[in-house]
Design an enzyme around this catalytic site. Structure first.
Site, PDB file in Angstrom:
ATOM      1  N   THR A 188     -14.113  -0.175   9.329  1.00  0.00           N
ATOM      2  CA  THR A 188     -13.482  -0.793   8.163  1.00  0.00           C
ATOM      3  C   THR A 188     -14.443  -0.644   6.979  1.00  0.00           C
ATOM      4  O   THR A 188     -15.644  -0.422   7.176  1.00  0.00           O
ATOM      5  CB  THR A 188     -13.198  -2.281   8.419  1.00  0.00           C
ATOM      6  OG1 THR A 188     -14.444  -2.919   8.710  1.00  0.00           O
ATOM      7  CG2 THR A 188     -12.260  -2.473   9.589  1.00  0.00           C
ATOM      8  N   LYS A 235      -6.686 -20.058  -5.471  1.00  0.00           N
ATOM      9  CA  LYS A 235      -6.066 -21.354  -5.238  1.00  0.00           C
ATOM     10  C   LYS A 235      -6.332 -22.217  -6.463  1.00  0.00           C
ATOM     11  O   LYS A 235      -7.449 -22.640  -6.706  1.00  0.00           O
ATOM     12  CB  LYS A 235      -6.613 -21.987  -3.965  1.00  0.00           C
ATOM     13  CG  LYS A 235      -5.536 -22.705  -3.217  1.00  0.00           C
ATOM     14  CD  LYS A 235      -5.869 -22.921  -1.765  1.00  0.00           C
ATOM     15  CE  LYS A 235      -4.596 -23.322  -1.023  1.00  0.00           C
ATOM     16  NZ  LYS A 235      -4.819 -23.685   0.343  1.00  0.00           N
ATOM     17  N   GLU A 276      -7.351  -1.141  11.108  1.00  0.00           N
ATOM     18  CA  GLU A 276      -7.092  -1.748  12.416  1.00  0.00           C
ATOM     19  C   GLU A 276      -5.716  -1.403  12.964  1.00  0.00           C
ATOM     20  O   GLU A 276      -5.431  -1.640  14.133  1.00  0.00           O
ATOM     21  CB  GLU A 276      -7.178  -3.286  12.289  1.00  0.00           C
ATOM     22  CG  GLU A 276      -8.565  -3.837  12.057  1.00  0.00           C
ATOM     23  CD  GLU A 276      -8.971  -3.871  10.580  1.00  0.00           C
ATOM     24  OE1 GLU A 276      -8.418  -3.095   9.781  1.00  0.00           O
ATOM     25  OE2 GLU A 276      -9.855  -4.663  10.234  1.00  0.00           O
ATOM     26  N   TRP A 309      -1.236 -21.541  -4.548  1.00  0.00           N
ATOM     27  CA  TRP A 309      -1.641 -20.138  -4.586  1.00  0.00           C
ATOM     28  C   TRP A 309      -1.048 -19.373  -5.750  1.00  0.00           C
ATOM     29  O   TRP A 309       0.146 -19.455  -6.017  1.00  0.00           O
ATOM     30  CB  TRP A 309      -1.202 -19.448  -3.287  1.00  0.00           C
ATOM     31  CG  TRP A 309      -2.123 -19.729  -2.150  1.00  0.00           C
ATOM     32  CD1 TRP A 309      -3.390 -20.225  -2.232  1.00  0.00           C
ATOM     33  CD2 TRP A 309      -1.853 -19.537  -0.756  1.00  0.00           C
ATOM     34  NE1 TRP A 309      -3.931 -20.341  -0.973  1.00  0.00           N
ATOM     35  CE2 TRP A 309      -3.008 -19.934  -0.050  1.00  0.00           C
ATOM     36  CE3 TRP A 309      -0.763 -19.058  -0.032  1.00  0.00           C
ATOM     37  CZ2 TRP A 309      -3.102 -19.868   1.336  1.00  0.00           C
ATOM     38  CZ3 TRP A 309      -0.855 -18.995   1.340  1.00  0.00           C
ATOM     39  CH2 TRP A 309      -2.011 -19.394   2.014  1.00  0.00           C
TER      40      TRP A 309
HETATM   41  P1  AMP Z   1      -8.160  -0.383   4.909  1.00  0.00           P
HETATM   42  O1  AMP Z   1      -8.521  -0.878   6.244  1.00  0.00           O
HETATM   43  O2  AMP Z   1      -9.340   0.069   4.106  1.00  0.00           O
HETATM   44  O3  AMP Z   1      -7.093   0.660   4.988  1.00  0.00           O
HETATM   45  O4  AMP Z   1      -7.574  -1.605   4.069  1.00  0.00           O
HETATM   46  C1  AMP Z   1      -6.472  -2.330   4.540  1.00  0.00           C
HETATM   47  C2  AMP Z   1      -6.055  -3.337   3.511  1.00  0.00           C
HETATM   48  O5  AMP Z   1      -5.530  -2.700   2.351  1.00  0.00           O
HETATM   49  C3  AMP Z   1      -4.932  -4.221   3.984  1.00  0.00           C
HETATM   50  O6  AMP Z   1      -5.382  -5.255   4.831  1.00  0.00           O
HETATM   51  C4  AMP Z   1      -4.370  -4.728   2.663  1.00  0.00           C
HETATM   52  O7  AMP Z   1      -5.133  -5.793   2.150  1.00  0.00           O
HETATM   53  C5  AMP Z   1      -4.530  -3.535   1.754  1.00  0.00           C
HETATM   54  N1  AMP Z   1      -3.252  -2.819   1.669  1.00  0.00           N
HETATM   55  C6  AMP Z   1      -2.859  -1.734   2.337  1.00  0.00           C
HETATM   56  N2  AMP Z   1      -1.613  -1.362   1.979  1.00  0.00           N
HETATM   57  C7  AMP Z   1      -1.190  -2.247   1.058  1.00  0.00           C
HETATM   58  C8  AMP Z   1       0.030  -2.447   0.313  1.00  0.00           C
HETATM   59  N3  AMP Z   1       1.056  -1.615   0.405  1.00  0.00           N
HETATM   60  N4  AMP Z   1       0.070  -3.502  -0.533  1.00  0.00           N
HETATM   61  C9  AMP Z   1      -0.967  -4.349  -0.664  1.00  0.00           C
HETATM   62  N5  AMP Z   1      -2.127  -4.222   0.009  1.00  0.00           N
HETATM   63  C10 AMP Z   1      -2.244  -3.192   0.855  1.00  0.00           C
END
Ligand code: AMP
Length: 553
Positions: free
Chosen positions: A190, A446, A336, A451
Site C-alpha cells: 500500500t 468532523k 487490498e 461529517w
Molecule cells: P490504493 O490502495 O493506493 O489504490 O488506494 C485505495 C484508495 O483510493 C481507496 O481506499 C479510496 O480511498 C481511494 N479510491 C479509489 N477509488 C476511488 C473512487 N472511485 N472514489 C474515491 N476514492 C477512491
C-alpha cells in the site's frame, strides 16, 4: 455427490496456454516518444522471452516462492516479467517508483526481494535505496545504463546483468510447473500515507478471477478486437489487472513506458486507435485541459475509459462525454482488493437524473464481490443511501490479511465464516446498490459532531470553470473542532477570487459545509500514486506554509 468436472487450477500459466493456442498473434506496442519507432512484439514472442527470462532467473537461483521485484514503467519487458515470474512459481513484487529510498528499502527488505529488474531510465531513482537492501542478490538492468551508473550499482549489488544478455543467452522453452491456485503470484505494498506500507499478496486464483471480472462487459468488456492503453502504472495494483485481462482476451496492448504527458498519451490514442484506457482522474483531467488548449484532436476511438483510484468529478465525466463522446466510467477499489470492487456502469433504461446519480457514484459491486456499511459499534447499516459508515468488502480477490500479519484489526470474520476487509473508506450504499464514498476514515472532517464530505466538496469545486484541481482537508477549529480548508489551483490567467468560489459552492452544497479557509496554490501535494497527500497538506497548514485567506462564515 462430487462433481464430475476436471480439476484444473486457476493459475496464470493458463495465460501462456491461451497465447500458445489462440492469441499468439496479438500485439504489444511499447511507445518510445512521438515519431520514434515503437517496440512491437506478438504475444508469442513475449511468451518465448518470458520462458527465457524464467530460465535466466532460475540461473540466479530463483526458486518457487522467491520474490522477484520490478522497478519499471509500463513496457514490454515489464509484461514479460508479469508472465515469467509468477508462472515459474516465484512472486512478482512490483515496486512503486515514486516512493522514497527509505520506503523502498523497507519494502524490499520486508518482502525479501532477491532480485530487482529495473529500467535503466529509473536507475538513478533506485540507486539511493540500494544500500538499504542488503539481501539483494542481483540487479537486472533493462536498457542502457551509463558507465558511471554501472560502476555505482556494481559496488552495491553482488551481481549486475543486462536484461537482454540474461534473456538472449537462455533456452526458449521453460518447464512451467503446475502450481497450486492458492499459491502467491504477486505482491504489492500500500502507498503508506499513514504509517508503514503494508504488503498485500495476491494468489494465482485471485489474479485470475479478478482479470476475468475485468474482462466482463459490466467492467471493461475486453475482447481481441480491443487496443488497450493502461496508463495506470504496472507497479500500482498490477495496473488494475488490465494487462492480465488483455492477455486473457487477446487484446492488443499499447504501453506508454515513461511517456505520460497528455500530448504523448493523445498521440498514442490517435496513432494506435486505442479503444480502452484506464487511469486516475488527474491523468484524464490533465489530458482534458491539453485537449481544450489544442483543439482538433480526435480521441473518439476510445469506447471506454476506466477511471478511479480517487473520486472522479462529475464534471470530468460530463466533459469527456459532451466534448469527445468518450465514456469515462468510475471504478473504486484499493491495493487490498486487486483493486476493482465497484463500477459505475449504468443500465440503459434509466431516467436522466437517475443516470447522473449512478454515474457520479463509485458504482455497484462486481459479481463475486460483496459490500456493506458498518458503524463505529460494528452494526451493519441499512442500504438507504443515507446511513454513513465504514465500507467493508468480501470476495475472492480481496485480501484476508497483510503480509507478516500486521494490522490484523483491519479484518474480521462473521460467525458464518464470511471474511471482511475493513477498508477505511467512509460512505453509503443506496437501496439499488450504488456505493457513494464520502471520505477516507483518516481524512474525514468532523465539524460540530457532523461529517462534511471532503470528496463531495472537491468534486463539486472542480466543476467550476476556473478551477483545475481542488483538495479539501479538515483543520483544527476552536469552535467546531474541525473545519474544511479548500486548496485550489486555477486555470492560467483566471481572475476568479476565493469569495466567488465560495459563493458558487454555496449554490451547490449545505451552508454549514462551506469552507472559511481558502488557499489558491500553484500545485497540490500528491502521493507516490498521484492522490492528494492530505497528511502533508495538513502538516503544511499547521506549520504555516500555506497562505490561507479567511472568509467570514
Ligand atoms: P490504493 O490502495 O493506493 O489504490 O488506494 C485505495 C484508495 O483510493 C481507496 O481506499 C479510496 O480511498 C481511494 N479510491 C479509489 N477509488 C476511488 C473512487 N472511485 N472514489 C474515491 N476514492 C477512491
Amino acid at each position: 455427490m462430487r462433481a464430475t468436472m476436471q480439476n484444473v487450477p486457476l493459475t496464470l500459466t493458463a495465460l501462456l496456454d491461451g497465447i500458445d493456442g489462440t492469441f499468439g498473434d496479438s500485439e504489444v506496442l511499447t511507445y518510445a516518444g512521438a515519431n520514434a519507432v515503437v517496440q512491437a512484439a506478438t504475444f508469442s514472442e513475449i511468451a518465448t522471452r518470458a520462458a527465457q527470462l524464467a530460465n535466466g532467473l532460475a540461473g540466479f537461483g530463483i526458486e518457487a516462492g522467491d520474490r522477484v521485484a520490478t522497478f519499471m514503467w509500463n513496457n514490454q519487458r515489464h509484461l514479460e516479467a508479469y508472465l515469467a515470474v509468477p508462472c515459474s512459481g516465484a512472486i512478482l513484487h512490483t515496486l512503486n517508483i515514486r516512493l522514497t529510498p527509505e520506503q523502498l528499502g523497507h519494502i524490499a527488505s520486508h518482502a525479501g526481494d532477491k532480485i530487482i529488474i529495473v529500467d535503466a531510465s529509473l536507475l538513478d531513482t533506485l540507486l539511493p535505496a540500494l544500500p538499504l537492501m542488503p539481501e539483494l542478490a542481483a540487479l537486472v538492468i533493462a536498457g542502457d545504463p551509463t558507465d558511471a551508473q554501472l560502476a555505482e550499482v556494481s559496488r552495491l549489488v553482488p551481481n549486475v546483468i543486462a536484461y537482454e544478455q540474461l534473456v538472449n543467452s537462455q533456452p526458449t522453452t521453460f518447464a512451467w510447473p503446475v502450481l497450486d491456485e492458492h499459491s502467491a503470484a504477486a505482491m504489492c505494498y500500500t502507498s503508506g500515507t499513514t504509517g508503514d506500507p503494508k504488503g498485500v499478496v495476491y494468489s494465482h486464483r485471485s489474479v485470475y478471477l479478478h482479470a476475468l471480472a475485468v474482462c466482463t462487459a459490466n467492467v471493461a468488456g475486453i475482447s481481441s478486437g480491443d487496443r488497450v492503453l493502461p496508463i495506470v502504472p504496472m507497479f500500482h495494483v498490477n495496473a488494475w489487472g488490465v494487462p492480465y485481462a488483455s492477455l486473457m482476451a487477446g487484446a492488443a496492448l499499447v504501453l506508454p513506458d515513461r511517456y505520460l504527458k497528455p500530448d504523448t498519451l493523445v498521440d498514442m490514442i490517435i496513432t494506435y486507435g486505442v479503444t480502452l484506457s484506464a487511469g486516475v482522474p488527474t491523468v484524464f483531467n490533465d489530458m482534458l485541459q491539453w485537449l481544450r488548449r489544442n483543439p482538433g484532436h480526435r480521441i473518439g476511438s476510445l469506447r471506454r475509459v476506466l477511471c478511479g483510484g480517487a473520486a472522479v468529478p462529475a464534471s470530468l465525466v460530463a466533459a469527456y462525454r459532451d466534448e469527445f463522446a468518450v465514456p469515462l466510467v468510475q471504478a473504486w477499489g484499493m491495493t487490498e482488493t486487486s483493486p476493482i470492487v465497484t463500477i459505475a456502469d449504468v443500465p440503459a433504461d434509466v431516467t436522466t437524473t437517475d443516470q447522473q446519480r449512478k454515474l457520479n457514484s463509485a458504482g455497484r459491486f462486481l459479481f463475486g464481490a460483496k459490500g456493506r456499511i458498518v458503524d463505529e459499534a460494528g452494526t451493519v447499516l441499512p442500504r438507504d443511501g443515507r446511513s454513513v459508515g465504514e465500507v467493508q468488502v468480501s470476495g475472492p480477490w480481496i485480501t484476508g490479511g497483510y503480509h507478516g500479519g500486521v494490522d490484523a484489526e483491519s479484518f474480521s470474520i462473521d460467525p458464518d465464516g464470511q471474511p471482511w476487509l475493513h477498508t477505511g473508506d467512509i460512505g453509503h450504499i443506496s437501496a439499488d446498490g450504488y456505493l457513494t464514498l464520502t471520505d477516507r476514515a483518516k481524512d474525514v472532517i468532523k465539524s460540530g459532531g457532523e461529517w462534511i464530505s471532503s470528496v463531495h466538496l472537491e468534486t463539486t469545486l472542480v466543476g467550476h470553470p476556473d478551477v483545475v484541481e481542488a483538495a479539501v482537508v479538515g483543520v483544527p477549529d476552536t469552535r467546531w473542532d474541525e473545519r474544511p480548508l479548500a486548496l485550489v489551483t486555477l486555470r492560467p490567467g483566471s481572475a476568479v477570487r476565493v469569495e466567488d468560489l465560495k459563493a458558487w459552492l454555496a449554490e451547490r452544497v449545505q451552508r454549514w459545509w462551506l469552507p472559511e479557509r481558502w488557499a489558491v496554490v500553484g500545485a497540490i501535494a500528491r502521493t507516490g500514486v498521484g492522490k492528494y497527500d492530505k497528511k502533508l497538506i495538513r502538516q503544511r497548514y499547521q506549520s504555516g506554509e500555506i497562505p490561507v485567506t479567511l472568509l467570514p462564515r
